[in-house]
Motif scaffolding. Structure first.
Motif, mmCIF file in Angstrom:
data_model
loop_
_atom_site.group_PDB
_atom_site.id
_atom_site.type_symbol
_atom_site.label_atom_id
_atom_site.label_comp_id
_atom_site.label_asym_id
_atom_site.label_seq_id
_atom_site.Cartn_x
_atom_site.Cartn_y
_atom_site.Cartn_z
ATOM 1 N N UNK A 1 -13.321 5.006 -3.691
ATOM 2 C CA UNK A 1 -12.919 4.017 -2.673
ATOM 3 C C UNK A 1 -11.521 3.488 -2.964
ATOM 4 N N UNK A 2 -11.204 3.240 -4.222
ATOM 5 C CA UNK A 2 -9.874 2.742 -4.575
ATOM 6 C C UNK A 2 -8.827 3.800 -4.272
ATOM 7 N N UNK A 3 -9.126 5.035 -4.567
ATOM 8 C CA UNK A 3 -8.180 6.115 -4.316
ATOM 9 C C UNK A 3 -7.954 6.290 -2.830
ATOM 10 N N UNK A 4 -9.005 6.160 -2.026
ATOM 11 C CA UNK A 4 -8.871 6.286 -0.584
ATOM 12 C C UNK A 4 -8.012 5.156 -0.011
ATOM 13 N N UNK A 5 -8.219 3.972 -0.509
ATOM 14 C CA UNK A 5 -7.428 2.821 -0.019
ATOM 15 C C UNK A 5 -5.959 3.016 -0.364
ATOM 16 N N UNK A 6 -5.670 3.521 -1.570
ATOM 17 C CA UNK A 6 -4.308 3.742 -1.975
ATOM 18 C C UNK A 6 -3.659 4.837 -1.123
ATOM 19 N N UNK A 7 -4.447 5.890 -0.813
ATOM 20 C CA UNK A 7 -3.927 6.985 0.006
ATOM 21 C C UNK A 7 -3.647 6.516 1.420
ATOM 22 N N UNK A 8 -4.527 5.702 1.934
ATOM 23 C CA UNK A 8 -4.322 5.174 3.290
ATOM 24 C C UNK A 8 -3.099 4.288 3.354
ATOM 25 N N UNK A 9 -2.853 3.484 2.311
ATOM 26 C CA UNK A 9 -1.685 2.596 2.272
ATOM 27 C C UNK A 9 -0.404 3.415 2.228
ATOM 28 N N UNK A 10 -0.400 4.497 1.463
ATOM 29 C CA UNK A 10 0.795 5.343 1.384
ATOM 30 C C UNK A 10 1.053 6.058 2.718
ATOM 31 N N UNK A 11 -0.034 6.461 3.407
ATOM 32 C CA UNK A 11 0.126 7.137 4.699
ATOM 33 C C UNK A 11 0.729 6.205 5.728
ATOM 34 N N UNK A 12 0.228 4.951 5.771
ATOM 35 C CA UNK A 12 0.764 3.961 6.717
ATOM 36 C C UNK A 12 2.212 3.612 6.406
ATOM 37 N N UNK A 13 2.570 3.560 5.163
ATOM 38 C CA UNK A 13 3.949 3.250 4.786
ATOM 39 C C UNK A 13 4.874 4.384 5.192
ATOM 40 N N UNK A 14 4.377 5.609 5.050
ATOM 41 C CA UNK A 14 5.189 6.770 5.416
ATOM 42 C C UNK A 14 5.425 6.836 6.921
ATOM 43 N N UNK A 15 4.390 6.474 7.700
ATOM 44 C CA UNK A 15 4.530 6.448 9.160
ATOM 45 C C UNK A 15 5.577 5.433 9.599
ATOM 46 N N UNK A 16 5.582 4.262 8.958
ATOM 47 C CA UNK A 16 6.568 3.225 9.320
ATOM 48 C C UNK A 16 7.983 3.707 9.029
ATOM 49 N N UNK A 17 8.159 4.399 7.915
ATOM 50 C CA UNK A 17 9.486 4.923 7.596
ATOM 51 C C UNK A 17 9.924 5.983 8.594
ATOM 52 N N UNK A 18 8.967 6.824 9.027
ATOM 53 C CA UNK A 18 9.299 7.855 10.010
ATOM 54 C C UNK A 18 9.687 7.251 11.351
ATOM 55 N N UNK A 19 9.039 6.203 11.747
ATOM 56 C CA UNK A 19 9.339 5.573 13.040
ATOM 57 C C UNK A 19 10.623 4.755 12.979
ATOM 58 N N UNK A 20 11.237 4.603 11.805
ATOM 59 C CA UNK A 20 12.494 3.857 11.661
ATOM 60 C C UNK A 20 12.334 2.356 11.691
ATOM 61 N N UNK A 21 11.176 1.864 11.331
ATOM 62 C CA UNK A 21 10.943 0.411 11.316
ATOM 63 C C UNK A 21 11.512 -0.186 10.044
ATOM 64 N N UNK A 22 12.083 -1.447 10.165
ATOM 65 C CA UNK A 22 12.611 -2.191 9.010
ATOM 66 C C UNK A 22 12.423 -3.693 9.264
ATOM 67 N N UNK A 23 12.529 -4.522 8.295
ATOM 68 C CA UNK A 23 12.361 -5.977 8.533
ATOM 69 C C UNK A 23 13.398 -6.561 9.441
ATOM 70 N N UNK A 24 14.604 -5.919 9.523
ATOM 71 C CA UNK A 24 15.634 -6.453 10.419
ATOM 72 C C UNK A 24 15.463 -6.002 11.835
ATOM 73 N N UNK A 25 14.665 -4.887 12.099
ATOM 74 C CA UNK A 25 14.509 -4.362 13.457
ATOM 75 C C UNK A 25 13.592 -5.187 14.306
ATOM 76 N N UNK A 26 12.852 -6.119 13.724
ATOM 77 C CA UNK A 26 11.952 -6.961 14.492
ATOM 78 C C UNK A 26 10.513 -6.642 14.177
ATOM 79 N N UNK A 27 9.629 -7.415 14.702
ATOM 80 C CA UNK A 27 8.208 -7.224 14.403
ATOM 81 C C UNK A 27 7.699 -5.982 15.103
#
Length: 429
Positions: free
Chosen positions: A50-76
């Protein structure tokens, strides 16, 4: 080619999402109910997975945000609530009716009172007060000083009472008021001087009294009364009556008389000092006293000698200044019975006596006034009673008429010789 690759990538993503969803569903199921977990896997490996799955899911979501070009300055992100900067309160827009928009709270908080710290006492023993500061030793010294002063004042008051009682001044006052006629003002002045002097034993100078007045007004009688009273309270040895014409009749013997008088006074004051009493010296017919004798007495009175010479009473009886007394009485006959007559006569006499000898400047003057006809009648009554005659009123008036008087002034008849001829006329009866 491109469609196949895109379809394959989408299928792989969907498969991956499905696998993750399935794994998440399996994780939820494992968290919701432990009975749905696979019975073949142990509990420790399930939590690790379960811990490994949660960590994998967190990394996947972070990678998607980077691909979409989201940043703290771009807005919510899409669907997230908008953020706004905090508002700062100022008094610029506040109006008098602003309190209507901000009603007071329904339950205002009460201001908490600061509680005093309680004094904690040891549990093993009784409660005791806090120790007081140590008093200064000067406080006890001050208390001791107050006590000493109180005892000194109390002792002084007791000594004053003892001296006054010893000389029986109340009895002397009754005797003088009963035996001396027409001289109430002089009697009061004489008693006042005696009370002030006899109230204590320690003095800085002796008391010198000079009784002055015309012939027959009671000077010698007053001296005999004082001498008799002091003999009864201090003893006969401490009272000296000196008649100048009897003890020193010749002027040639004046130096010898002065020496003998000084010796007698010294012996008397020494004895009085041993007995802690005040002696009395009465000098009658002082107008005949020679200058050598006055000089000797003046030396004893004014010179700063031993303490025993300061504790003595000197009484001089004379007719010095009788002309001033007679003139004053006749010119002020309307005030002859006034209590302040002696005070009026004293300044007149002092100016005349100080010219004769400096001895009189040290004396307290007690002038005796002229006697009226009523006073002469009282003298006749007393003498006739003493001789055993019946005090007939008509006989007394007849004898009083034989006395010479000054012309009546203001309704008063003053005798020229006082009561001096009373004894001789009674003896002729």
């Amino acid at each position: 080619m491109i469609d196949r690759s895109s379809s394959s990538s989408s299928s792989s993503c969907s498969q991956t999402d499905g696998d993750l969803d399935g794994e998440q569903d399996e994780e939820v199921k494992s968290e919701d109910g432990r009975s749905q977990e696979r019975p073949s896997a142990p509990s420790f490996s399930a939590s690790l997975l379960a811990v490994m799955r949660i960590k994998q899911k967190y990394q996947t979501l972070k990678k998607r945000r980077l691909e979409l070009g989201l940043s703290p300055a771009a807005g919510p992100p899409f669907g997230a609530p908008e953020r706004s900067s905090p508002k700062i309160f100022t008094f610029d827009g506040l109006t008098p009716n602003a309190h209507a928009a901000f009603p007071p709270p329904s339950n205002p908080q009460k201001k908490k009172k600061k509680r005093r710290r309680k004094v904690l006492f040891p549990t093993g023993g009784p409660r005791r007060a806090a120790p007081k500061g140590e008093r200064s030793r000067a406080t006890y010294c001050l208390y001791l000083l107050f006590a000493i002063v109180f005892l000194q004042v109390y002792n002084a008051i007791e000594n004053l009472d003892d001296h006054v009682l010893r000389y029986d001044l109340e009895g002397l006052e009754k005797t003088l008021r009963r035996e001396v006629y027409g001289q109430q003002g002089a009697v009061e002045g004489l008693l006042s001087h005696l009370k002030d002097y006899l109230s204590t034993y320690v003095h800085n100078k002796p008391l010198v009294l000079s009784v002055n007045g015309p012939t027959g007004v009671g000077k010698s009688h007053l001296g005999r009364l004082l001498a008799g009273h002091f003999r009864s309270v201090v003893g006969d040895a401490l009272v000296l009556q000196y008649y100048v014409l009897h003890h020193c009749p010749l002027e040639a013997d004046a130096p010898h008389c002065a020496h003998n008088l000084s010796g007698r006074i010294s012996d008397t004051v020494d004895r009085a000092e041993e007995e802690e009493k005040i002696p009395l010296f009465v000098f009658d017919e002082a107008e005949h006293m020679p200058a050598e004798m006055l000089d000797a007495l003046w030396t004893l009175v004014t010179t700063r000698q031993a303490n025993e010479y300061m504790n003595a009473i000197y009484l001089f009886l004379s007719n010095l200044g009788q002309a001033h007394v007679t003139k004053h009485m006749l010119h002020n006959s309307s005030r002859s019975a006034a209590a302040g007559l002696a005070k009026e006569l004293a300044p007149v006499l002092r100016g005349a006596l100080e010219k004769l000898h400096p001895m009189w400047a040290e004396a307290e003057l007690v002038p005796l006034g002229l006697l009226e006809k009523s006073h002469v009648m009282e003298c006749f009554l007393e003498e006739m009673t003493r001789e055993g005659f019946y005090p007939d009123r008509a006989n007394i008036e007849r004898l009083a008429e034989e006395i010479e008087y000054f012309p009546a002034v203001g309704g008063h008849e003053f005798s020229q010789t006082g009561c001096k001829q009373v004894v001789a006329k009674v003896n002729l009866l």
